[in-house]
Design an enzyme around this catalytic site. Structure first.
Site, PDB file in Angstrom:
ATOM      1  N   ARG A  87       0.666  -1.206  -0.205  1.00 57.41           N
ATOM      2  CA  ARG A  87       0.015  -0.024  -0.065  1.00 57.41           C
ATOM      3  C   ARG A  87       0.878   1.166  -0.045  1.00 57.41           C
ATOM      4  O   ARG A  87       0.504   2.219  -0.364  1.00 57.41           O
ATOM      5  CB  ARG A  87      -1.054  -0.061   0.999  1.00 57.41           C
ATOM      6  CG  ARG A  87      -2.280  -1.013   0.837  1.00 57.41           C
ATOM      7  CD  ARG A  87      -3.281  -0.997   2.095  1.00 57.41           C
ATOM      8  NE  ARG A  87      -2.239  -1.710   2.946  1.00 57.41           N
ATOM      9  CZ  ARG A  87      -2.765  -3.035   3.551  1.00 57.41           C
ATOM     10  NH1 ARG A  87      -3.949  -3.377   3.299  1.00 57.41           N
ATOM     11  NH2 ARG A  87      -2.162  -3.550   4.543  1.00 57.41           N
ATOM     12  N   GLU A 105       3.929 -10.973  14.709  1.00 58.39           N
ATOM     13  CA  GLU A 105       3.460 -11.770  15.924  1.00 58.39           C
ATOM     14  C   GLU A 105       3.724 -13.317  16.073  1.00 58.39           C
ATOM     15  O   GLU A 105       4.056 -13.696  16.911  1.00 58.39           O
ATOM     16  CB  GLU A 105       1.942 -11.347  16.044  1.00 58.39           C
ATOM     17  CG  GLU A 105       1.157 -11.629  17.234  1.00 58.39           C
ATOM     18  CD  GLU A 105      -0.378 -11.383  17.311  1.00 58.39           C
ATOM     19  OE1 GLU A 105      -0.700 -10.855  16.196  1.00 58.39           O
ATOM     20  OE2 GLU A 105      -0.967 -11.861  18.044  1.00 58.39           O
TER      21      GLU A 105
HETATM   22  P1  AMP Z   1       4.158  -3.240  11.723  1.00 57.60           P
HETATM   23  O1  AMP Z   1       5.255  -3.562  10.924  1.00 57.60           O
HETATM   24  O2  AMP Z   1       3.548  -3.804  12.833  1.00 57.60           O
HETATM   25  O3  AMP Z   1       4.111  -1.609  11.808  1.00 57.60           O
HETATM   26  O4  AMP Z   1       2.690  -3.078  10.580  1.00 57.60           O
HETATM   27  C1  AMP Z   1       2.623  -2.343   9.397  1.00 57.60           C
HETATM   28  C2  AMP Z   1       2.462  -3.088   8.355  1.00 57.60           C
HETATM   29  O5  AMP Z   1       1.079  -4.023   8.254  1.00 57.60           O
HETATM   30  C3  AMP Z   1       1.849  -1.716   7.123  1.00 57.60           C
HETATM   31  O6  AMP Z   1       2.476  -2.051   6.021  1.00 57.60           O
HETATM   32  C4  AMP Z   1       0.404  -2.116   7.097  1.00 57.60           C
HETATM   33  O7  AMP Z   1      -0.201  -2.055   5.926  1.00 57.60           O
HETATM   34  C5  AMP Z   1       0.158  -3.418   7.738  1.00 57.60           C
HETATM   35  N1  AMP Z   1      -0.847  -3.536   8.937  1.00 57.60           N
HETATM   36  C6  AMP Z   1      -0.475  -3.738  10.320  1.00 57.60           C
HETATM   37  N2  AMP Z   1      -1.494  -3.658  11.076  1.00 57.60           N
HETATM   38  C7  AMP Z   1      -2.604  -3.184  10.276  1.00 57.60           C
HETATM   39  C8  AMP Z   1      -4.015  -2.995  10.357  1.00 57.60           C
HETATM   40  N3  AMP Z   1      -4.553  -2.902  11.766  1.00 57.60           N
HETATM   41  N4  AMP Z   1      -4.810  -2.531   9.413  1.00 57.60           N
HETATM   42  C9  AMP Z   1      -4.121  -2.483   8.247  1.00 57.60           C
HETATM   43  N5  AMP Z   1      -2.951  -2.739   7.821  1.00 57.60           N
HETATM   44  C10 AMP Z   1      -2.050  -3.260   8.912  1.00 57.60           C
END
Ligand code: AMP
Length: 185
Positions: free
Chosen positions: A73, A110
């Site tokens: 995205r 996770e």
């Molecule tokens: P993180 O590495 O945990 O910061 O996750 C970020 C990535 O996961 C981004 O590329 C988001 O597109 C996706 N992502 C994580 N959590 C969500 C959520 N609750 N809703 C939509 N996309 C998410």
């Protein structure tokens, strides 16, 4: 400026309009996750235009040499931001998708781990990089992206997100990079 862009410029998109458009989908892709669905923002020309303007913020081609977007995205916003700034765009992709020589960085999810990659010559030494993704959650993805960019010699001037899930504390993983998010939950 064409007529459509003129009308959009007259009716500046407010952040609360973007917030109203983001759709919360419970238990996707698995139970317990509140998924932030940005597709209603993307499908509305005015909201998409406003979102790109807000993400670009005060930057210009004088402050940024290249925009880097994170698979997938981040590509949607990143390429449009690069065009707005008249600079190039660099994709940071999931492992195995880029055809040439790459740097790779892994980070924990996770359950399990993920690896992202960048072409070694995507950013030149000392170039100022504006990093973008749709959402900052735990910060694992974005901090791996910052590490990749610094391995190319790039200097991340800011990491911008449409959405930040504040309660997950992802910002703390980006301690050495200015972070900006349009919407916070
Ligand atoms: P993180 O590495 O945990 O910061 O996750 C970020 C990535 O996961 C981004 O590329 C988001 O597109 C996706 N992502 C994580 N959590 C969500 C959520 N609750 N809703 C939509 N996309 C998410």
């Amino acid at each position: 400026m064409n007529w459509g862009r003129f009308v959009m410029a007259l009716t500046k998109v407010m952040l609360d309009e973007l917030e109203d458009a983001v759709r919360n989908v419970s238990d996707f892709p698995k139970e317990g996750i509140q998924f932030k669905d940005i597709t209603p923002v993307l499908s509305d020309a005015r909201l998409l235009d406003g979102c790109i303007s807000h993400l670009v913020g005060k930057h210009s081609a004088n402050t940024v040499d290249v925009v880097a977007g994170i698979d997938a995205r981040g590509f949607i916003f990143g390429a449009a931001m690069a065009r707005e700034l008249s600079v190039g765009f660099v994709p940071i992709r999931k492992k195995g998708k880029l055809p040439w020589n790459t740097y790779e960085e892994s980070y924990d999810l996770e359950y399990g781990s993920n690896t992202i990659a960048i072409h070694k010559d995507a950013v030149a030494e000392g170039q100022r990089v504006l990093l973008v993704d749709d959402l900052l959650a735990t910060g694992g993805t974005a901090s791996a992206a910052v590490n990749l960019l610094s391995r190319t010699g790039g200097n991340v001037v800011e990491a911008v997100f449409l959405i930040e899930l504040d309660f997950l504390g992802g910002r703390s993983k980006l301690a050495h990079v200015p972070v900006r998010a349009l919407l916070k939950y």
